[in-house]
Design an enzyme around this catalytic site. Sequence first.
Site, mmCIF file in Angstrom:
data_model
loop_
_atom_site.group_PDB
_atom_site.id
_atom_site.type_symbol
_atom_site.label_atom_id
_atom_site.label_comp_id
_atom_site.label_asym_id
_atom_site.label_seq_id
_atom_site.Cartn_x
_atom_site.Cartn_y
_atom_site.Cartn_z
ATOM 1 N N HIS A 261 0.833 -1.204 0.000
ATOM 2 C CA HIS A 261 0.000 0.000 0.000
ATOM 3 C C HIS A 261 0.862 1.245 0.000
ATOM 4 O O HIS A 261 1.936 1.252 0.594
ATOM 5 C CB HIS A 261 -0.935 0.021 1.220
ATOM 6 C CG HIS A 261 -2.107 0.899 0.997
ATOM 7 N ND1 HIS A 261 -2.093 2.239 1.304
ATOM 8 C CD2 HIS A 261 -3.306 0.634 0.433
ATOM 9 C CE1 HIS A 261 -3.255 2.759 0.953
ATOM 10 N NE2 HIS A 261 -4.011 1.819 0.413
ATOM 11 N N ASP A 312 -8.029 -5.321 -1.222
ATOM 12 C CA ASP A 312 -8.424 -6.187 -2.340
ATOM 13 C C ASP A 312 -8.181 -7.670 -2.099
ATOM 14 O O ASP A 312 -8.692 -8.502 -2.839
ATOM 15 C CB ASP A 312 -7.666 -5.760 -3.605
ATOM 16 C CG ASP A 312 -8.176 -4.435 -4.111
ATOM 17 O OD1 ASP A 312 -9.385 -4.336 -4.334
ATOM 18 O OD2 ASP A 312 -7.375 -3.498 -4.256
HETATM 19 N N1 COA Z 1 4.244 -7.543 -4.268
HETATM 20 C C1 COA Z 1 5.587 -7.548 -4.199
HETATM 21 N N2 COA Z 1 6.314 -6.486 -3.844
HETATM 22 C C2 COA Z 1 5.652 -5.366 -3.540
HETATM 23 C C3 COA Z 1 4.245 -5.294 -3.603
HETATM 24 C C4 COA Z 1 3.540 -6.436 -3.974
HETATM 25 N N3 COA Z 1 2.225 -6.438 -4.039
HETATM 26 N N4 COA Z 1 3.857 -4.069 -3.252
HETATM 27 C C5 COA Z 1 4.974 -3.372 -2.999
HETATM 28 N N5 COA Z 1 6.050 -4.154 -3.179
HETATM 29 C C6 COA Z 1 7.437 -3.752 -3.006
HETATM 30 C C7 COA Z 1 7.914 -3.017 -4.251
HETATM 31 O O1 COA Z 1 8.448 -3.885 -5.224
HETATM 32 C C8 COA Z 1 8.912 -2.060 -3.683
HETATM 33 O O2 COA Z 1 10.100 -2.751 -3.439
HETATM 34 P P1 COA Z 1 11.524 -2.041 -3.719
HETATM 35 O O3 COA Z 1 11.560 -0.869 -2.787
HETATM 36 O O4 COA Z 1 12.502 -3.122 -3.408
HETATM 37 O O5 COA Z 1 11.502 -1.625 -5.151
HETATM 38 C C9 COA Z 1 8.343 -1.701 -2.326
HETATM 39 O O6 COA Z 1 7.508 -2.803 -1.956
HETATM 40 C C10 COA Z 1 7.535 -0.431 -2.353
HETATM 41 O O7 COA Z 1 6.490 -0.588 -3.303
HETATM 42 P P2 COA Z 1 6.000 0.461 -4.361
HETATM 43 O O8 COA Z 1 5.459 -0.230 -5.551
HETATM 44 O O9 COA Z 1 7.050 1.511 -4.576
HETATM 45 O O10 COA Z 1 4.836 1.119 -3.558
HETATM 46 P P3 COA Z 1 3.766 2.062 -4.170
HETATM 47 O O11 COA Z 1 3.294 2.905 -3.077
HETATM 48 O O12 COA Z 1 4.239 2.750 -5.383
HETATM 49 O O13 COA Z 1 2.640 1.033 -4.655
HETATM 50 C C11 COA Z 1 0.849 -0.429 -4.691
HETATM 51 C C12 COA Z 1 1.583 0.645 -3.877
HETATM 52 C C13 COA Z 1 -0.462 -0.716 -3.985
HETATM 53 C C14 COA Z 1 0.562 0.095 -6.080
HETATM 54 C C15 COA Z 1 1.715 -1.698 -4.753
HETATM 55 O O14 COA Z 1 1.908 -2.183 -3.453
HETATM 56 C C16 COA Z 1 1.105 -2.759 -5.644
HETATM 57 O O15 COA Z 1 1.264 -2.720 -6.869
HETATM 58 N N6 COA Z 1 0.390 -3.763 -5.038
HETATM 59 C C17 COA Z 1 -0.237 -4.804 -5.807
HETATM 60 C C18 COA Z 1 -1.540 -4.346 -6.427
HETATM 61 C C19 COA Z 1 -2.607 -4.126 -5.400
HETATM 62 O O16 COA Z 1 -2.883 -4.971 -4.579
HETATM 63 N N7 COA Z 1 -3.263 -2.985 -5.503
HETATM 64 C C20 COA Z 1 -4.345 -2.620 -4.631
HETATM 65 C C21 COA Z 1 -3.972 -1.465 -3.787
HETATM 66 S S1 COA Z 1 -5.214 -1.106 -2.577
#
Ligand code: COA
Length: 375
Positions: A261, A312
């Site tokens: 998140h 989700d």
């Molecule tokens: N699976 C694996 N790794 C994850 C992850 C996931 N679902 N969510 C975050 N991470 C990791 C990232 O790869 C990143 O690692 P790094 O620092 O080594 O590169 C770190 O955690 C930070 O994540 P980041 O993507 O930069 O966070 P964000 O704030 O940009 O993204 C989301 C948040 C929700 C978009 C992201 O967690 C995600 O894509 N989750 C999956 C989709 C999802 O469930 N969405 C619903 C959201 S309510």
Amino acid sequence: MPEEPFYSRGLRDVAACQTRISFVDPLGALYYSGYDIDRLIGRVCYEEVVYLLLNNKLPNKNELADIRSILISEMKIPKHVITCLKYAAKKSHPMENLRTAVSQLGEYDTYNDEDYGAKNKQRALKLIAQVPTLVATLHRVQNKQAPIAPKEEYGFAENFLYMFRGKPGDPQEITALDYYMILHADHGLNASTFAARVTASTFSDMYSAVISAMGTLRGKIHGGASERVMGMLRDVDNLGEVEAYIKGMLFDGKKIMGFGHRIYRTEDPRSRHLRKIGRTLCQRVKRMDLYRKCRRIQDVVHKERKIYPNVDFYAAIVLDALGVDREYFTPFFASSRTAGWTAHILEQYSESVLIRPTSTYLGAYGTKFVPIEKR
Ligand code: COA
């Protein structure tokens, strides 16, 4: 050269608006107009939450009776829209059909620049009432079943389930959907709400703003994640396979849907509630295998990446146990979030400010022009 503006990738940690509607606490709490959702859930119904988000206060008995009767009476959708849903492209995703249908609802509502104030609250209620009907009707007609009209004596979630499945839900199912809708009603300045507010900030109409939000919600890293969680639960045959599956995904650099998140640094409070509801419903439909898989996935993902499930993840097994097909998961999310979107649209209208950030320009300056014959 002009001075570079401050750049925040993905607008991380940027406050792009001020709001009284909801607050997402990174330490794992969610507040709707000041009320912690942990205190609301089980004590209020979805209609009360709709009132709270739109009015910044909980309704008294009379106000609740009023909003209930308005919502139920507004649930009916125009016949022409039902006909269009019948002819929607068969292989399209329900979110595509829903987006189009909301646009059609807008055709039945004549706007003029003067009526934004008073009429917009009525529009908000109309949209909150009609989006679930669109979803239910789409599902029925796509399955060659006759659409079902809402019943006046039913509650809102009760009607939604009834219109969607064609048979009344029992109290446990109705409560589960009511809780689901409360937990999905609003969530700070998430991506779809931001999209809605950007559109509203130009004083475009409420339908356009909701469509902007729907298009944004659909993405797989926003509301589209839940549908993919179900795909993951189907891909993993049994508990013993979970660890290798998750590790394999992470090794390939893939994200695990339903985890992580932008704001929460700990467990998403909505996920705790949905996990509990999911467990009860899985027990009921004898699908504890799905619940156990979820628990195992949660443990492995936490061990590997120290991240937690978001809204989700457990929502997937809740909707599945209620008999909702997975491509309808995002439409159910949209049906609940229309409350939050419209509350934010109203707030944005009252702010009366254009949301128009700037960008950091990475291109060249003064490039020499070459006529087309010489390129
Ligand atoms: N699976 C694996 N790794 C994850 C992850 C996931 N679902 N969510 C975050 N991470 C990791 C990232 O790869 C990143 O690692 P790094 O620092 O080594 O590169 C770190 O955690 C930070 O994540 P980041 O993507 O930069 O966070 P964000 O704030 O940009 O993204 C989301 C948040 C929700 C978009 C992201 O967690 C995600 O894509 N989750 C999956 C989709 C999802 O469930 N969405 C619903 C959201 S309510």
